[in-house]
Design a protein around this motif. Structure first.
Motif, PDB file in Angstrom:
ATOM      1  N   ALA A 340     -15.757 -10.569   4.994  1.00 44.52           N
ATOM      2  CA  ALA A 340     -14.445 -10.522   5.654  1.00 44.52           C
ATOM      3  C   ALA A 340     -13.320 -10.769   4.653  1.00 44.52           C
ATOM      4  O   ALA A 340     -12.279 -10.099   4.677  1.00 44.52           O
ATOM      5  CB  ALA A 340     -14.396 -11.557   6.776  1.00 44.52           C
ATOM      6  N   TRP A 341     -13.529 -11.745   3.760  1.00 46.17           N
ATOM      7  CA  TRP A 341     -12.503 -12.045   2.754  1.00 46.17           C
ATOM      8  C   TRP A 341     -12.290 -10.881   1.804  1.00 46.17           C
ATOM      9  O   TRP A 341     -11.144 -10.474   1.548  1.00 46.17           O
ATOM     10  CB  TRP A 341     -12.910 -13.282   1.953  1.00 46.17           C
ATOM     11  CG  TRP A 341     -12.020 -13.523   0.770  1.00 46.17           C
ATOM     12  CD1 TRP A 341     -10.763 -14.054   0.773  1.00 46.17           C
ATOM     13  CD2 TRP A 341     -12.310 -13.201  -0.601  1.00 46.17           C
ATOM     14  NE1 TRP A 341     -10.250 -14.092  -0.510  1.00 46.17           N
ATOM     15  CE2 TRP A 341     -11.181 -13.579  -1.369  1.00 46.17           C
ATOM     16  CE3 TRP A 341     -13.422 -12.651  -1.241  1.00 46.17           C
ATOM     17  CZ2 TRP A 341     -11.139 -13.399  -2.746  1.00 46.17           C
ATOM     18  CZ3 TRP A 341     -13.388 -12.476  -2.607  1.00 46.17           C
ATOM     19  CH2 TRP A 341     -12.247 -12.852  -3.358  1.00 46.17           C
ATOM     20  N   LEU A 342     -13.376 -10.323   1.290  1.00 46.81           N
ATOM     21  CA  LEU A 342     -13.250  -9.233   0.338  1.00 46.81           C
ATOM     22  C   LEU A 342     -12.654  -7.991   0.996  1.00 46.81           C
ATOM     23  O   LEU A 342     -11.844  -7.285   0.396  1.00 46.81           O
ATOM     24  CB  LEU A 342     -14.616  -8.908  -0.265  1.00 46.81           C
ATOM     25  CG  LEU A 342     -14.618  -7.951  -1.462  1.00 46.81           C
ATOM     26  CD1 LEU A 342     -13.727  -8.480  -2.578  1.00 46.81           C
ATOM     27  CD2 LEU A 342     -16.048  -7.746  -1.971  1.00 46.81           C
ATOM     28  N   GLY A 343     -13.038  -7.749   2.255  1.00 49.32           N
ATOM     29  CA  GLY A 343     -12.436  -6.632   2.978  1.00 49.32           C
ATOM     30  C   GLY A 343     -10.945  -6.819   3.162  1.00 49.32           C
ATOM     31  O   GLY A 343     -10.163  -5.876   3.009  1.00 49.32           O
ATOM     32  N   GLY A 344     -10.527  -8.061   3.477  1.00 47.56           N
ATOM     33  CA  GLY A 344      -9.102  -8.353   3.604  1.00 47.56           C
ATOM     34  C   GLY A 344      -8.360  -8.167   2.295  1.00 47.56           C
ATOM     35  O   GLY A 344      -7.225  -7.672   2.273  1.00 47.56           O
ATOM     36  N   VAL A 345      -9.007  -8.538   1.184  1.00 43.40           N
ATOM     37  CA  VAL A 345      -8.395  -8.358  -0.132  1.00 43.40           C
ATOM     38  C   VAL A 345      -8.153  -6.885  -0.421  1.00 43.40           C
ATOM     39  O   VAL A 345      -7.081  -6.499  -0.905  1.00 43.40           O
ATOM     40  CB  VAL A 345      -9.288  -8.980  -1.229  1.00 43.40           C
ATOM     41  CG1 VAL A 345      -8.822  -8.545  -2.627  1.00 43.40           C
ATOM     42  CG2 VAL A 345      -9.272 -10.501  -1.138  1.00 43.40           C
ATOM     43  N   THR A 346      -9.133  -6.055  -0.116  1.00 45.73           N
ATOM     44  CA  THR A 346      -8.980  -4.626  -0.406  1.00 45.73           C
ATOM     45  C   THR A 346      -7.902  -3.984   0.455  1.00 45.73           C
ATOM     46  O   THR A 346      -7.152  -3.119  -0.010  1.00 45.73           O
ATOM     47  CB  THR A 346     -10.314  -3.880  -0.206  1.00 45.73           C
ATOM     48  OG1 THR A 346     -10.741  -4.007   1.160  1.00 45.73           O
ATOM     49  CG2 THR A 346     -11.397  -4.431  -1.115  1.00 45.73           C
ATOM     50  N   ILE A 347      -7.802  -4.420   1.710  1.00 49.39           N
ATOM     51  CA  ILE A 347      -6.755  -3.875   2.584  1.00 49.39           C
ATOM     52  C   ILE A 347      -5.382  -4.333   2.114  1.00 49.39           C
ATOM     53  O   ILE A 347      -4.436  -3.538   2.027  1.00 49.39           O
ATOM     54  CB  ILE A 347      -7.003  -4.305   4.051  1.00 49.39           C
ATOM     55  CG1 ILE A 347      -8.235  -3.600   4.606  1.00 49.39           C
ATOM     56  CG2 ILE A 347      -5.786  -3.980   4.918  1.00 49.39           C
ATOM     57  CD1 ILE A 347      -8.632  -4.069   5.991  1.00 49.39           C
ATOM     58  N   THR A 348      -5.256  -5.620   1.805  1.00 46.06           N
ATOM     59  CA  THR A 348      -3.979  -6.162   1.326  1.00 46.06           C
ATOM     60  C   THR A 348      -3.540  -5.475   0.032  1.00 46.06           C
ATOM     61  O   THR A 348      -2.343  -5.289  -0.217  1.00 46.06           O
ATOM     62  CB  THR A 348      -4.099  -7.676   1.094  1.00 46.06           C
ATOM     63  OG1 THR A 348      -4.490  -8.305   2.330  1.00 46.06           O
ATOM     64  CG2 THR A 348      -2.776  -8.268   0.642  1.00 46.06           C
ATOM     65  N   ALA A 349      -4.512  -5.074  -0.777  1.00 47.78           N
ATOM     66  CA  ALA A 349      -4.213  -4.380  -2.033  1.00 47.78           C
ATOM     67  C   ALA A 349      -3.780  -2.935  -1.815  1.00 47.78           C
ATOM     68  O   ALA A 349      -3.445  -2.236  -2.771  1.00 47.78           O
ATOM     69  CB  ALA A 349      -5.424  -4.421  -2.952  1.00 47.78           C
ATOM     70  N   GLY A 350      -3.781  -2.486  -0.571  1.00 45.76           N
ATOM     71  CA  GLY A 350      -3.331  -1.131  -0.258  1.00 45.76           C
ATOM     72  C   GLY A 350      -4.372  -0.058  -0.475  1.00 45.76           C
ATOM     73  O   GLY A 350      -4.035   1.121  -0.621  1.00 45.76           O
TER      74      GLY A 350
END
Length: 402
Positions: A340-350
């Motif tokens: 969940a954290w890594l997925g959120g990071v990738t989304i936040t990174a655009g």
């Protein structure tokens, strides 16, 4: 089938519903509390991390207590947490409710796995664990889609009120159907900690973290992927989750059967299959037909590892399996939080709403490599994983990685 297995599955259903239903409701919850997708993801990550902590600390605290009263007490904690979520009037209050409910999760499945295995002969133990986890998969097949539908039509709080009621029913089932004779306490915390001298226990836990992290890296933000990439309407999300839940159900059953026959080879094959499925999903997420296939297969391969990995940990910790079993449940949820954290990071990174799927594929590759190494090391050491009987006093069979 022992009635106690049905009761354990019933408890697993309620707890599984608490863990997974938030994923289908994440857009609604985020909008209600006026937070970003990544912030709302902490309702999933925070829950998972709390499961990890609870799996170790709560299980360690109750090792000398009879297991049936412990299971009942854990369900009281579950009910309280969902009640708090249902009445939450702020982001912080909602997160607190999620954390309280999560504290029972790891200990319930960890202790429940040992109890389930004690109810059947040695050659059926992985299958018995799979039956207990059937409640978790049924929560996805039936509970999550209808819980999401309920939340979308009557507000997400209505879903948590329904889960609270289910918790009361599950508690009654445990009280009435789990036999007392199968729930005697362990020999103490010191004895349980001895299981962690095994390098294979640690390797199995690492595979659990990475393997489940791969699936949840893809699944945590699935509602956004389905609506923003695949082009489905938000009202279709509950029904699409039925496919994923059906895959979980089938994968859990077939994974348990495969683990009872050939534990390590089956785990390697399943993880390799999950890598292929995630790559396929990431490449074809814009196709609605391909997405339907990917959802079912992702659930199937993702959850097929659960009974095998749980059995593997219990095998290599066979002299004292309770705490190691709970730790592995915590590892599943640590993987959940990682994904969940890594997925959120990738989304936040655009990087877009397919990026969590790519992240999940990468994590799963790491899980596969560790599993191959663990199987080879066990074989070299002459301790290849086979079904074992928990709580049987004997000399440790393996204390190093190789």
């Amino acid at each position: 089938m022992p009635a106690g297995l049905i009761a354990l599955a019933l408890g697993g259903f309620g707890i599984g519903l608490t863990e997974f239903v938030i994923m289908g409701l994440l857009p609604e919850v985020a909008a209600d509390f006026q937070v970003s997708e990544a912030s709302a993801g902490w309702f999933i990550s925070g829950y998972a991390l709390s499961v990890t902590v609870g799996a170790l600390l709560v299980t360690a605290a109750v090792t000398r207590l009879p297991r049936k009263p412990v299971l009942i007490g854990l369900l009281f904690l579950f009910i309280a947490g969902n009640f708090l979520s249902a009445i939450a009037d702020s982001y912080t209050a909602m997160l607190l409710g999620r954390i309280v409910a999560a504290l029972c999760h790891g200990a319930f499945f960890g202790i429940g796995s040992v109890v389930a295995a004690s109810l059947v002969p040695a050659h059926k133990k992985a299958g018995a664990i799979a039956i207990m986890f059937t409640g978790l998969t049924a929560a996805n097949v039936l509970g999550v889609p209808f819980g999401t539908l309920l939340g979308q039509n009557f507000g997400w709080r209505s879903t948590f009120w329904a889960i609270t009621i289910i918790g009361v029913i599950a508690l009654a089932g445990i009280a009435l159907m789990v036999p007392k004779a199968s729930t005697e306490p362990t020999k103490g915390l010191r004895n349980e900690l001895g299981a962690f001298k095994s390098g294979q226990v640690w390797l199995s836990i690492i595979v659990t973290v990475l393997g489940f992290g791969g699936m949840f890296g893809a699944f945590t933000y699935i509602a956004f992927t389905l609506t923003e990439v695949s082009g489905f309407e938000s009202g279709a999300v509950p029904w699409l989750l039925v496919l994923f839940g059906g895959g979980l159900f089938a994968g859990n059953f077939l994974g348990g059967k495969a683990a009872d026959k050939a534990l390590d080879p089956s785990l390697i094959a399943i993880l390799a299959g999950l890598v292929v499925v995630l790559v396929f999903f990431a490449l074809t997420a814009s196709s609605s037909i391909a997405t339907l296939v990917s959802l079912a297969l992702m659930g199937g391969f993702g959850f097929a590892t659960v009974p095998g990995l749980q059995m593997r940990v219990m095998h290599f910790a066979s002299t004292a399996p309770t705490l190691a079993s709970g730790a592995n449940i915590g590892a599943f949820n640590l993987g959940n939080a990682l994904g969940a954290w890594l997925g959120g990071v990738t989304i936040t990174a655009g990087l877009g709403y397919t990026s969590p799927i790519w992240a999940g594929a990468g994590i799963t590759v790491a899980a596969l490599l560790v599993m191959v190494f663990a199987a080879a090391a066990a074989k070299r050491g002459g301790v290849a994983a086979v079904p074992a009987t928990p709580d049987v006093e004997r000399e440790p069979r393996e204390t190093t990685v190789a």
